[in-house]
Design an enzyme around this catalytic site. Structure first.
Site, short mmCIF file in Angstrom:
data_model
loop_
_atom_site.label_atom_id
_atom_site.label_comp_id
_atom_site.label_asym_id
_atom_site.label_seq_id
_atom_site.Cartn_x
_atom_site.Cartn_y
_atom_site.Cartn_z
CB SER A 26 -0.92 0.02 1.23
OG SER A 26 -0.15 0.00 2.43
CG HIS A 49 -3.45 -1.22 -2.67
ND1 HIS A 49 -3.86 0.06 -2.42
CD2 HIS A 49 -3.29 -1.82 -1.46
CE1 HIS A 49 -3.94 0.24 -1.11
NE2 HIS A 49 -3.60 -0.89 -0.52
CD GLU A 77 -5.32 2.35 -5.20
OE1 GLU A 77 -5.64 3.56 -5.19
OE2 GLU A 77 -4.44 1.88 -4.44
CG ASN A 116 -3.44 4.21 1.04
OD1 ASN A 116 -4.50 4.37 1.64
ND2 ASN A 116 -2.80 3.06 1.01
#
Length: 337
Positions: A172, A193, A205, A243
């Site tokens: 991540s 991800h 992702e 993120n």
């Protein structure tokens, strides 16, 4: 993210013996033809759908990915160096499936039992990654967020996995490019991800590096869709998409509180009622783990120290130093008793 200590001694290295000698013109032609055929065959295999998956890391993320992949008909091997973790993971997958059955097969107990048995038949476990990657289409890593450990893992598996096998990381926060650098298959390396809890969260992702081939990227997209997920494409940038937006948002919430501009309770209520978020930033930080948030920020600060979005927080550092990581330790920004 999942804690898992990887010992490189668990991965055996195959030794390839090459015979020398002078090749005649005909031998050279035969050798060249063989290589061309092999290349075409390898390309055809790479274009095939991902069916056999090896997941490294038996923690919550790895087990969640394994459950989803097995449910969608993929053959899955879940790998960890600790057999007890693997048994716990398998039990957790079965427990999760039972909860699914209660909703989907409430009036059909026999069909529910058959569903669980079918999914669990697609899952096997192993403590020896090197011995199970020989027939896999995808190696997906979901272990501790430590670059050297990830590089060591992929570097070892690169020597024993077939040429067509795609490697992917569920990291991540770490650059996929840096992880892939330990292998010789840069064109067959990408990021996948997933989000926690994996069976519930629809997003994946899909990350491509500058070296990831289009056919590899397309395979990862297709695999994500085959799992019933919604993939989004992203370049290999810090934090990817979610993120990169989410962590600075949470950090600014902490700074807002540090400046005395709002209590953590009011900030959480404001974002839930004003922005429609299911959790406020402090609730989310406690759920994710303050240690995890700090780890991500520390890595970003190191790479981009002048970026105002990536500055550390004294309050966050203090709580982590006191062992207050959030829900998993019983206390973070809030107390959980």
């Amino acid at each position: 993210m999942v804690s898992l200590s990887v010992s490189l001694t668990t991965f055996s290295h195959s030794q390839l013996l090459h015979s020398g000698g002078v090749l005649s013109a005909l031998q050279t032609m035969a050798f060249f033809t063989h290589q061309v055929i092999r290349g075409l065959s390898s390309s055809a295999v790479r274009n095939a759908a991902i069916k056999h998956v090896t997941i490294i890391g038996g923690g919550q993320m790895g087990a969640g990915i394994a459950q989803v992949a097995a449910t969608t008909g993929h053959s899955v091997v879940l790998v960890d160096t600790n057999e007890e973790i693997l048994k716990k993971s398998a039990k957790g997958i079965e427990g999760s499936l039972k909860r699914v059955v209660k909703k989907k097969f409430a009036d059909k107990p026999d069909a529910g039992a058959e569903f669980i048995a079918k999914v669990m038949a697609n899952v096997s476990i192993s403590t020896d990654a090197a011995s199970v990657v020989g027939s896999t289409d995808l190696v997906l890593e979901a272990i501790v967020e430590n670059l050297k450990i990830k590089q060591g893992l992929f570097g070892a598996l690169d020597k024993v996995a077939p040429a067509h096998t795609i490697f992917a990381s569920n990291t991540s926060s770490l650059p996929i490019t840096d992880i892939a650098s330990s292998t010789s298959r840069l064109d067959r390396f990408g990021g996948l991800h997933f989000f926690n809890p994996v069976p519930m969260m629809k997003l994946v992702e899909v990350i491509g590096t500058s070296a990831t081939s289009q056919e590899t990227f397309d395979s990862l997209l297709a695999f994500s869709k085959a799992l019933g997920k919604t993939p989004v494409s992203c370049k290999d940038t810090p934090g990817f998409i979610v993120n990169r937006l989410l962590v600075p948002y949470m950090m600014e919430a902490i700074r807002l509180h540090e400046r005395g501009h709002g209590s953590k309770e009011d900030i959480d209520i404001a974002m839930k009622l004003g922005a429609g978020y299911p959790m406020g930033p402090f609730e989310l930080l406690d759920y994710v783990g303050l240690d995890t948030a700090k780890f991500i920020m520390d890595g970003w600060v190191e790479k981009d120290p002048d970026n105002p979005l990536m500055q550390p927080s004294e309050l966050l550092n203090k709580l982590v130093a006191e062992g207050k990581f959030g829900k998993k330790t019983g206390e973070g920004f809030y107390k959980y008793k």
